[in-house]
Design an enzyme around this catalytic site. Structure first.
Site, PDB file in Angstrom:
ATOM      1  N   LYS A  73       0.856  -1.194   0.000  1.00  0.00           N
ATOM      2  CA  LYS A  73       0.000   0.000   0.000  1.00  0.00           C
ATOM      3  C   LYS A  73       0.893   1.244   0.000  1.00  0.00           C
ATOM      4  CE  LYS A  73      -3.890   2.085   2.536  1.00  0.00           C
ATOM      5  NZ  LYS A  73      -4.883   1.898   3.596  1.00  0.00           N
ATOM      6  N   SER A 148      -9.682   1.960   2.476  1.00  0.00           N
ATOM      7  CA  SER A 148      -8.825   2.731   1.610  1.00  0.00           C
ATOM      8  C   SER A 148      -7.784   1.891   0.864  1.00  0.00           C
ATOM      9  CB  SER A 148      -8.122   3.823   2.421  1.00  0.00           C
ATOM     10  OG  SER A 148      -7.278   3.278   3.395  1.00  0.00           O
ATOM     11  N   SER A 173      -9.836  -0.343   6.592  1.00  0.00           N
ATOM     12  CA  SER A 173      -9.286  -0.266   5.233  1.00  0.00           C
ATOM     13  C   SER A 173      -8.755  -1.560   4.659  1.00  0.00           C
ATOM     14  CB  SER A 173      -8.158   0.757   5.200  1.00  0.00           C
ATOM     15  OG  SER A 173      -8.727   2.012   5.021  1.00  0.00           O
TER      16      SER A 173
HETATM   17  N1  GLN Z   1     -13.143   4.534   6.099  1.00  0.00           N
HETATM   18  C1  GLN Z   1     -12.378   4.863   7.256  1.00  0.00           C
HETATM   19  C2  GLN Z   1     -11.910   6.295   7.176  1.00  0.00           C
HETATM   20  O1  GLN Z   1     -12.196   6.931   6.228  1.00  0.00           O
HETATM   21  C3  GLN Z   1     -11.243   3.934   7.461  1.00  0.00           C
HETATM   22  C4  GLN Z   1     -10.156   4.092   6.484  1.00  0.00           C
HETATM   23  C5  GLN Z   1      -8.897   3.436   6.907  1.00  0.00           C
HETATM   24  O2  GLN Z   1      -8.912   2.424   7.600  1.00  0.00           O
HETATM   25  N2  GLN Z   1      -7.779   4.007   6.490  1.00  0.00           N
HETATM   26  O3  GLN Z   1     -11.272   6.794   8.059  1.00  0.00           O
END
Ligand code: GLN
Length: 469
Positions: A73, A148, A173
Site C-alpha cells: 500500500k 482505503s 481499510s
Molecule cells: N473509512 C475509514 C476512514 O475513512 C477507514 C479508512 C482506513 O482504515 N484508512 O477513516
C-alpha cells in the site's frame, strides 16, 4: 507463458523457487507484463517498481519468502520507490528508508513489485479519494474495490499469479476491500506489526496487515512481519505465534454473534449468507450464541472524531517545508503553508483537517475529542466482556456489496462514513480481525468478519481456514 503461473499457490511457488524449478527471471517477466495489462484496465498501482524488483532479484538474500511478489500500500515507505500515500502533496516523495515491515520481508527474500492505490492518507472507504484515480473492482469495473486499501484488494482478486499484498487499516481499510473484492484480509492487533515507516493517518488506530487469496499466505507473511520493533514504541513485545498451519477444534469453539451487527441497515441477503455460514460452523460442533456489544451505535461518531483529530495533527508536517510538494517561498509562513496545503491536499483531507482541528480546539475538546475517547473505552470494555465468553465474534464485513461509482457519487460525507458501521468499532478497540469470502449477492462477493481478542490472530486465522476448507 502467463498460463504457467496462473493459479499457482504461493507455497508451491516458493518451493519451486527454492528447488530452482521455477525460472525467476521468466516469472517476473511474465508477472510485470500481466501487471501492466491489469493496470490499464483497473488502475491498481500508483507505481510499478519493475526496476527495483530486478535489482532485488539480483541481490536476493534468500529466506522464507524468497522470490515472493509483494505489493505494498502506498502509505508504507519503500526505499527508493516513491511513496505518495495517495496524495498529490507526496507525489514526488521517494523515501530514503524502508518501513520495518518492508525491511523484514526483504530480509526474507520478498520482492516489492509496486505501490498500490489508496484513498488519500487512508481517508475513505471506496478509494475514490485517491489523487491517482480510483481502482476498479475486477468482478464489475463499474463498482468500487472498497478502501482505503482498494488497489491492494482489487489486485489480490484480479491477479492469478502468486502474490501477497501488504496493506494498512485505520478504521476498516483492509476489511472493506477484502469484503468487496472477495479475498482474505487480516488486520492485526494494534501494535502487533511495527508502524515504523508508515505515513500516519491516526497513530492510535493505524495497523499494518496482509491481504491474500487464502489464509495460509496471510499467515506466512504475518509471521515474518509481526513483532517488537525498537523504532516503534507502540509495537508489542509478546512472542510472535507460529501462524502457519494454525488449527482449531470446532467442537471447542465458542462463537458470539453480536446482534448490533445485524441491524436493519445491513443488507438482508448479506445477513443470510453470514448466518448460513455460522449455521454450518454450528453443525460442525461450534457453540453459537447471540450476544451484545451495547455501545456499537456510538462507534462511528467516536471513530471519526478521534481519527480526524489525530489526522489533523499528523498532517501538519505536510506544509511545503519538510516533505513533499513546495511552492516558491512567498509571504508570511502561514500564508505559504496554506497555499501549499490548499493546492495539494484533496477535498476530503481538507474536510478532515478542519473537523479534526475543531474537535480538539480549546473550548470544544471536552465535548468532542475527550468524550470520544471515553466512548472508545466503553467500546473496548464491550469487547473485553464478550471475549471472556467467546473465542471469536462473527458479523458481516460490510453492510452492502461493493457499490457502483455512480452510487458513491451521490453519498454525503456522513453517509460515506456510515459505510464503516461494522468495521469502525473493532478498529477502535484495536483487536485483530479477518475478513473471509462468504458467498455472493447479486454476483458480487460477500465478506464475513471474524473478530478475535487481543493477539488472537492465530485463532481467527484458524477459524478462517476452517471456513475456507
Ligand atoms: N473509512 C475509514 C476512514 O475513512 C477507514 C479508512 C482506513 O482504515 N484508512 O477513516
Amino acid at each position: 507463458m502467463t498460463q504457467k503461473y496462473s493459479g499457482m499457490p504461493v507455497f508451491e511457488f516458493l518451493r519451486g523457487v527454492k528447488s530452482k524449478n521455477i525460472d525467476i527471471t521468466d516469472f517476473y517477466g511474465a508477472l510485470f507484463a500481466e501487471l501492466k495489462k491489469l493496470q490499464k484496465k483497473y488502475n491498481y498501482f500508483v507505481t510499478l517498481s519493475e526496476e527495483s524488483a530486478s535489482a532485488q532479484l539480483k541481490h536476493n538474500p534468500g529466506g522464507a519468502l524468497s522470490g515472493l511478489a509483494l505489493s505494498v500500500k502506498d502509505n508504507i515507505c519503500t526505499k527508493g520507490i516513491r511513496t505518495t500515500a495517495g496524495s498529490k502533496i507526496l507525489e514526488d516523495y521517494v523515501p530514503p528508508f524502508d518501513a520495518t515491515c518492508i525491511s523484514k520481508v526483504k530480509n526474507e527474500g520478498g520482492i516489492i513489485i509496486g505501490k498500490t492505490v489508496q484513498d488519500e492518507f487512508g481517508f475513505g472507504t471506496f478509494s475514490v479519494n485517491s489523487a491517482f484515480g480510483a481502482p476498479k473492482n475486477p468482478i464489475d469495473p463499474e463498482r468500487s474495490c472498497g478502501g482505503s486499501s482498494g488497489g491492494a484488494g482489487g489486485l489480490t482478486a484480479a491477479l492469478e499469479f502468486p502474490h501477497v499484498a501488504i496493506a494498512e487499516s485505520t478504521g476498516g481499510s483492509i476489511s472493506a476491500p477484502a469484503g468487496f473484492c472477495g479475498v482474505y484480509g487480516l488486520t492485526a492487533t494494534y501494535g502487533r506489526i511495527s508502524r515504523y515507516g508508515l505515513v500516519d493517518y491516526a497513530s492510535s488506530l493505524d495497523k499494518i496487515g496482509v491481504m491474500a487469496k487464502n489464509v495460509d499466505d496471510i499467515s506466512l507473511v504475518l509471521s515474518k512481519i509481526a513483532g517488537k520493533d525498537a523504532k516503534d514504541s507502540t509495537s508489542l513485545a509478546e512472542k510472535v505465534d507460529d501462524y502457519v498451519g494454525a488449527k482449531i477444534d470446532l467442537k471447542k469453539l465458542k462463537i458470539g454473534v453480536p446482534r448490533e451487527f445485524f441491524g436493519s441497515e445491513i443488507n438482508e441477503e448479506i445477513k443470510k449468507s453470514i448466518w448460513a455460514q455460522i449455521k454450518k460452523l454450528e453443525a460442525e460442533g461450534a457453540k453459537v450464541e447471540e450476544c451484545s456489544l451495547p455501545n456499537t451505535e456510538f462507534s462511528i461518531p467516536a471513530y471519526y472524531i478521534i481519527a480526524m483529530s489525530e489526522a489533523s495533527t499528523n498532517l501538519a508536517k505536510f506544509c511545503g517545508m519538510r516533505y513533499g510538494a513546495t511552492l516558491p517561498l512567498e509571504g508570511e509562513f502561514n500564508e505559504y503553508f496554506s497555499k501549499v496545503r490548499g493546492n495539494y491536499l484533496g477535498e476530503e483531507a481538507k474536510r478532515r483537517i478542519i473537523l479534526g482541528t475543531y474537535a480538539r480546539m480549546a473550548g470544544y475538546r471536552d465535548q468532542y475529542y475527550l468524550k470520544a475517547l471515553k466512548v472508545r473505552q466503553l467500546i473496548i470494555n464491550d469487547y473485553k466482556h464478550a471475549f471472556k465468553k467467546y473465542d471469536v465474534l462473527i458479523s458481516p464485513t460490510m453492510p452492502f456489496i461493493a457499490p457502483k461509482f455512480s452510487e458513491i457519487e451521490k453519498l454525503t460525507p456522513v453517509q460515506h462514513y456510515y459505510a464503516d458501521i461494522l468495521t469502525g468499532s473493532p478498529n477502535l478497540a484495536g483487536i485483530p480481525m479477518l475478513s473471509v469470502p462468504c458467498g455472493k449477492s447479486k454476483g458480487m462477493p460477500v465478506g464475513m468478519h471474524i473478530l478475535g481478542d487481543y493477539l488472537a490472530e492465530k485463532t481467527i486465522l484458524a477459524v478462517g481456514k476452517e471456513i475456507s476448507g
